[in-house]
Design a protein around this motif. Structure first.
Motif, PDB file in Angstrom:
ATOM      1  N   ASN A 128      22.197  54.703  41.989  1.00 34.86           N
ATOM      2  CA  ASN A 128      22.764  53.832  40.974  1.00 34.86           C
ATOM      3  C   ASN A 128      24.266  53.705  41.182  1.00 34.86           C
ATOM      4  OD1 ASN A 128      20.437  53.426  39.470  1.00 34.86           O
ATOM      5  ND2 ASN A 128      20.774  55.293  37.972  1.00 34.86           N
ATOM      6  N   ILE A 129      24.970  54.586  41.930  1.00 35.41           N
ATOM      7  CA  ILE A 129      26.292  54.229  42.221  1.00 35.41           C
ATOM      8  C   ILE A 129      26.542  52.943  42.907  1.00 35.41           C
ATOM      9  CG2 ILE A 129      28.296  55.342  43.628  1.00 35.41           C
ATOM     10  CD1 ILE A 129      27.229  57.941  43.601  1.00 35.41           C
ATOM     11  N   PRO A 130      26.158  52.657  43.773  1.00 34.17           N
ATOM     12  CA  PRO A 130      26.343  51.126  44.431  1.00 34.17           C
ATOM     13  C   PRO A 130      25.760  50.041  43.337  1.00 34.17           C
ATOM     14  CG  PRO A 130      24.491  52.056  45.694  1.00 34.17           C
ATOM     15  CD  PRO A 130      24.989  53.233  44.832  1.00 34.17           C
ATOM     16  N   GLU A 131      24.972  50.168  42.588  1.00 33.59           N
ATOM     17  CA  GLU A 131      24.679  49.223  41.709  1.00 33.59           C
ATOM     18  C   GLU A 131      25.722  48.928  40.770  1.00 33.59           C
ATOM     19  OE1 GLU A 131      20.847  50.536  39.788  1.00 33.59           O
ATOM     20  OE2 GLU A 131      19.812  50.461  41.798  1.00 33.59           O
ATOM     21  N   GLY A 132      26.228  50.225  40.186  1.00 34.34           N
ATOM     22  CA  GLY A 132      27.403  50.073  39.069  1.00 34.34           C
ATOM     23  C   GLY A 132      28.619  49.516  39.912  1.00 34.34           C
ATOM     24  N   LEU A 133      28.924  49.710  40.983  1.00 35.99           N
ATOM     25  CA  LEU A 133      29.813  49.537  41.831  1.00 35.99           C
ATOM     26  C   LEU A 133      29.902  47.937  42.048  1.00 35.99           C
ATOM     27  CD1 LEU A 133      32.536  49.872  43.487  1.00 35.99           C
ATOM     28  CD2 LEU A 133      30.979  50.428  45.498  1.00 35.99           C
ATOM     29  N   ALA A 134      28.669  47.381  42.258  1.00 38.54           N
ATOM     30  CA  ALA A 134      28.464  45.852  42.628  1.00 38.54           C
ATOM     31  C   ALA A 134      28.805  45.096  41.400  1.00 38.54           C
ATOM     32  CB  ALA A 134      27.153  45.845  43.154  1.00 38.54           C
ATOM     33  N   VAL A 135      28.295  45.528  40.203  1.00 42.17           N
ATOM     34  CA  VAL A 135      28.664  44.939  39.038  1.00 42.17           C
ATOM     35  C   VAL A 135      30.112  44.720  38.613  1.00 42.17           C
ATOM     36  CG1 VAL A 135      28.306  44.944  36.625  1.00 42.17           C
ATOM     37  CG2 VAL A 135      26.209  45.341  38.169  1.00 42.17           C
ATOM     38  N   GLY A 136      30.800  46.035  39.095  1.00 39.56           N
ATOM     39  CA  GLY A 136      32.074  46.272  38.670  1.00 39.56           C
ATOM     40  C   GLY A 136      32.934  45.255  39.315  1.00 39.56           C
ATOM     41  N   VAL A 137      32.549  45.225  40.756  1.00 42.06           N
ATOM     42  CA  VAL A 137      33.562  44.368  41.562  1.00 42.06           C
ATOM     43  C   VAL A 137      33.279  42.882  41.377  1.00 42.06           C
ATOM     44  CG1 VAL A 137      33.488  43.559  44.248  1.00 42.06           C
ATOM     45  CG2 VAL A 137      33.583  46.106  43.478  1.00 42.06           C
ATOM     46  N   ALA A 138      32.010  42.580  40.791  1.00 38.92           N
ATOM     47  CA  ALA A 138      31.684  41.214  40.586  1.00 38.92           C
ATOM     48  C   ALA A 138      32.462  40.807  39.337  1.00 38.92           C
ATOM     49  CB  ALA A 138      30.248  41.090  40.277  1.00 38.92           C
ATOM     50  N   PHE A 139      32.465  41.569  38.285  1.00 35.52           N
ATOM     51  CA  PHE A 139      33.340  41.324  37.148  1.00 35.52           C
ATOM     52  C   PHE A 139      34.977  41.496  37.630  1.00 35.52           C
ATOM     53  CE2 PHE A 139      29.442  42.267  34.672  1.00 35.52           C
ATOM     54  CZ  PHE A 139      29.826  41.070  33.743  1.00 35.52           C
ATOM     55  N   GLY A 140      35.594  42.107  38.428  1.00 33.84           N
ATOM     56  CA  GLY A 140      36.750  42.403  38.864  1.00 33.84           C
ATOM     57  C   GLY A 140      37.067  41.070  39.495  1.00 33.84           C
ATOM     58  N   ALA A 141      36.448  40.499  40.169  1.00 36.06           N
ATOM     59  CA  ALA A 141      36.651  39.340  41.117  1.00 36.06           C
ATOM     60  C   ALA A 141      36.911  38.321  40.199  1.00 36.06           C
ATOM     61  CB  ALA A 141      35.379  39.117  41.862  1.00 36.06           C
ATOM     62  N   LEU A 142      36.838  38.327  38.935  1.00 33.79           N
ATOM     63  CA  LEU A 142      37.138  37.211  37.973  1.00 33.79           C
ATOM     64  C   LEU A 142      38.673  37.151  38.066  1.00 33.79           C
ATOM     65  CD1 LEU A 142      34.651  37.667  35.102  1.00 33.79           C
ATOM     66  CD2 LEU A 142      34.344  36.021  37.043  1.00 33.79           C
ATOM     67  N   ASN A 143      39.425  38.082  38.010  1.00 33.94           N
ATOM     68  CA  ASN A 143      40.717  38.240  37.979  1.00 33.94           C
ATOM     69  C   ASN A 143      41.651  37.679  39.365  1.00 33.94           C
ATOM     70  OD1 ASN A 143      43.016  39.340  36.162  1.00 33.94           O
ATOM     71  ND2 ASN A 143      43.419  40.480  37.932  1.00 33.94           N
ATOM     72  N   SER A 144      40.667  37.378  40.277  1.00 35.48           N
ATOM     73  CA  SER A 144      41.474  37.034  41.579  1.00 35.48           C
ATOM     74  C   SER A 144      41.802  35.586  41.476  1.00 35.48           C
ATOM     75  CB  SER A 144      40.399  37.093  42.779  1.00 35.48           C
ATOM     76  OG  SER A 144      39.194  36.209  42.552  1.00 35.48           O
ATOM     77  N   GLY A 145      41.075  34.544  40.575  1.00 36.93           N
ATOM     78  CA  GLY A 145      41.438  33.190  40.637  1.00 36.93           C
ATOM     79  C   GLY A 145      40.508  32.626  41.572  1.00 36.93           C
ATOM     80  N   ASP A 146      39.858  33.150  42.453  1.00 37.35           N
ATOM     81  CA  ASP A 146      39.006  32.592  43.585  1.00 37.35           C
ATOM     82  C   ASP A 146      37.991  31.784  43.105  1.00 37.35           C
ATOM     83  OD1 ASP A 146      37.023  32.107  45.914  1.00 37.35           O
ATOM     84  OD2 ASP A 146      38.806  33.154  46.755  1.00 37.35           O
ATOM     85  N   THR A 147      37.683  30.465  43.503  1.00 38.61           N
ATOM     86  CA  THR A 147      36.643  29.683  42.887  1.00 38.61           C
ATOM     87  C   THR A 147      35.338  30.090  43.260  1.00 38.61           C
ATOM     88  OG1 THR A 147      36.669  28.433  44.950  1.00 38.61           O
ATOM     89  CG2 THR A 147      38.071  27.588  43.195  1.00 38.61           C
ATOM     90  N   SER A 148      35.124  30.934  43.993  1.00 34.68           N
ATOM     91  CA  SER A 148      33.582  31.626  44.420  1.00 34.68           C
ATOM     92  C   SER A 148      33.459  32.646  43.496  1.00 34.68           C
ATOM     93  CB  SER A 148      33.816  32.015  45.780  1.00 34.68           C
ATOM     94  OG  SER A 148      34.564  33.212  46.033  1.00 34.68           O
ATOM     95  N   ALA A 149      34.253  33.277  42.727  1.00 33.76           N
ATOM     96  CA  ALA A 149      34.046  34.254  41.612  1.00 33.76           C
ATOM     97  C   ALA A 149      33.734  33.534  40.228  1.00 33.76           C
ATOM     98  CB  ALA A 149      35.050  35.307  41.685  1.00 33.76           C
ATOM     99  N   ASN A 150      32.868  33.786  39.588  1.00 33.51           N
ATOM    100  CA  ASN A 150      32.581  33.156  38.275  1.00 33.51           C
ATOM    101  C   ASN A 150      31.883  34.114  37.517  1.00 33.51           C
ATOM    102  OD1 ASN A 150      29.536  32.193  38.205  1.00 33.51           O
ATOM    103  ND2 ASN A 150      30.227  31.634  40.112  1.00 33.51           N
ATOM    104  N   LEU A 151      32.228  33.933  36.078  1.00 31.82           N
ATOM    105  CA  LEU A 151      31.745  34.980  35.172  1.00 31.82           C
ATOM    106  C   LEU A 151      30.025  34.769  34.966  1.00 31.82           C
ATOM    107  CD1 LEU A 151      31.849  36.766  32.716  1.00 31.82           C
ATOM    108  CD2 LEU A 151      32.287  34.755  31.044  1.00 31.82           C
ATOM    109  N   ALA A 152      29.498  33.495  35.100  1.00 36.08           N
ATOM    110  CA  ALA A 152      28.052  33.609  35.111  1.00 36.08           C
ATOM    111  C   ALA A 152      27.361  34.045  36.270  1.00 36.08           C
ATOM    112  CB  ALA A 152      27.652  32.008  35.286  1.00 36.08           C
ATOM    113  N   GLY A 153      28.161  34.173  37.330  1.00 37.77           N
ATOM    114  CA  GLY A 153      27.207  35.045  38.741  1.00 37.77           C
ATOM    115  C   GLY A 153      27.483  36.408  38.275  1.00 37.77           C
ATOM    116  N   ALA A 154      28.472  37.016  37.765  1.00 41.77           N
ATOM    117  CA  ALA A 154      28.698  38.323  37.435  1.00 41.77           C
ATOM    118  C   ALA A 154      27.628  38.589  36.510  1.00 41.77           C
ATOM    119  CB  ALA A 154      30.077  38.743  36.849  1.00 41.77           C
ATOM    120  N   ILE A 155      27.506  37.979  35.237  1.00 47.91           N
ATOM    121  CA  ILE A 155      26.440  38.121  34.409  1.00 47.91           C
ATOM    122  C   ILE A 155      24.872  38.291  34.994  1.00 47.91           C
ATOM    123  CG2 ILE A 155      25.372  37.227  32.300  1.00 47.91           C
ATOM    124  CD1 ILE A 155      27.930  36.286  31.331  1.00 47.91           C
ATOM    125  N   ALA A 156      24.829  37.164  35.898  1.00 50.68           N
ATOM    126  CA  ALA A 156      23.373  37.258  36.676  1.00 50.68           C
ATOM    127  C   ALA A 156      23.346  38.381  37.328  1.00 50.68           C
ATOM    128  CB  ALA A 156      23.465  35.863  37.458  1.00 50.68           C
TER     129      ALA A 156
END
Length: 266
Positions: A128-156
Motif C-alpha cells: 500500500n506504500i507505493p499506491e499511496g505514494l503514486a496518488v500523492g505524487v499525482a496530486f502534487g504534480a498539479l502544483n508544477s504547472g505542467d500541462t501533462s498534470a491535471n486534476l482529472a487524471g489524479a482523481i482517476a
C-alpha cells in the motif's frame, strides 16, 4: 466545487482517505462472509494487479516522460532511473520488513516473533506504500504547472487505486477470520493496512510540491514500486491456485478499467 483553490497536499490526503475508506469497506465483508472462495480471491488479486499495471503506465510513466520533455530533459532518463529506483526501494523494504504472503508458511524480512496475523497485515501494508505514494505524487504534480498534470487524471488514479483496494481489504480480513480472529479484529486489522496510504501520499505530494525538479523521477519511482509489488506478490499469488484463467481475466479487466478511467477522465 472548484478544487483549484485547495493545496495539492490536502487533495492528496483527501484522495487517499477515499482509498483507505474503500479498503475498510472491503474489510467489512468479513461481517458478511466467513470464507472467501478461492476462485473469487484469485480474480480479485488479478484485478488488483491489472489496475496497478495500467496505473503505472497511464498515470505515472507516461506523464513522467512528457514532463521530462517539457523540462528539456532527455525523456527516457527520469522514467528509467526513477522506475528502477522504485523497484530497488521496495526490494530493500521487502528484505527488512517482516511480513508473510497470503499463501506462504514462511515469513520474509528480518526474523521476528510477531503473530502470523500481524505478518499478513504487514504484507498488504507493504504494497500500500507505493499506491499511496503514486496518488500523492499525482496530486502534487498539479502544483508544477505542467500541462501533462491535471486534476482529472489524479482523481482517476485515486478512483482506480480505491477500486482495487476494496477486494484487497476483503482478501486480508476474511483470511484473518479463518486464522481464528474475531470478525471485529479481522476487520480492524484489514482496514488498518490501508492507513499507510494517506501517510505515503502526503509525503509524496509534499516532496514534489517543494522540489519540482524531482517530479518526473517521483512519478516513475512510484511506478517502479507498484510494478515490483505486482510481480513479487499479486501475480504469483493469483496464479498459485487452480483458477489461473480467472486470475488472468481479472488482470485484463483491472487493466481495462484503469485504462478507461485514466484515458476518459485524464
Amino acid at each position: 466545487m472548484n478544487f483549484d483553490r485547495f493545496n495539492p497536499v490536502i487533495l492528496a490526503l483527501f484522495g487517499t482517505l477515499f482509498t483507505w475508506f474503500l479498503t475498510a469497506l472491503g474489510s467489512g465483508m468479513v461481517f458478511i462472509f466467513k470464507e472467501l472462495n478461492r476462485k473469487v480471491l484469485d480474480g480479485m488479486l488479478g484485478f488488483a494487479a491489472g489496475v496497478m499495471i495500467a496505473a503505472s503506465f497511464w498515470s505515472l510513466l507516461n506523464p513522467s516522460i512528457e514532463m521530462a520533455e517539457n523540462m528539456g530533459i532527455i525523456s527516457w532518463v527520469p522514467a528509467v532511473v526513477g522506475f528502477l529506483l522504485g523497484g530497488f526501494f521496495l526490494r530493500a523494504v521487502d528484505m527488512f520488513m517482516p511480513h508473510l504472503h497470503m499463501f506462504s508458511d514462511e515469513a520474509e524480512g528480518i526474523k521476528t516473533s510477531l503473530k502470523r496475523s500481524i505478518l499478513l497485515v504487514l504484507a498488504i501494508t507493504l504494497h500500500n506504500i507505493p499506491e499511496g505514494l503514486a496518488v500523492g505524487v499525482a496530486f502534487g504534480a498539479l502544483n508544477s504547472g505542467d500541462t501533462s498534470a491535471n486534476l482529472a487524471g489524479a482523481i482517476a488514479l485515486a478512483i482506480g487505486i480505491g477500486l482495487q483496494n476494496f477486494p484487497e481489504g476483503a482478501a486480508v480480513s476474511i483470511p484473518l477470520r479463518r486464522e481464528g480472529l474475531s470478525r471485529f479484529k479481522s476487520f480492524m486489522y484489514g482496514q488498518i493496512s490501508g492507513a499507510v496510504e494517506p501517510i505515503a501520499a502526503v509525503i509524496g505530494a509534499s516532496l514534489v510540491v517543494y522540489m519540482k525538479g524531482i517530479l518526473p523521477y517521483a512519478l516513475s519511482f512510484a511506478a517502479g514500486a507498484m510494478i515490483f509489488v505486482v510481480v513479487e506478490e499479486l501475480i504469483p499469488e493469483s496464479q498459485a491456485g487452480e483458477h489461473t484463467h480467472i486470475a488472468t481475466l481479472g488482470t485484463m479487466i483491472g487493466f481495462a478499467v484503469m485504462m478507461l478511467l485514466d484515458v476518459a477522465l485524464g
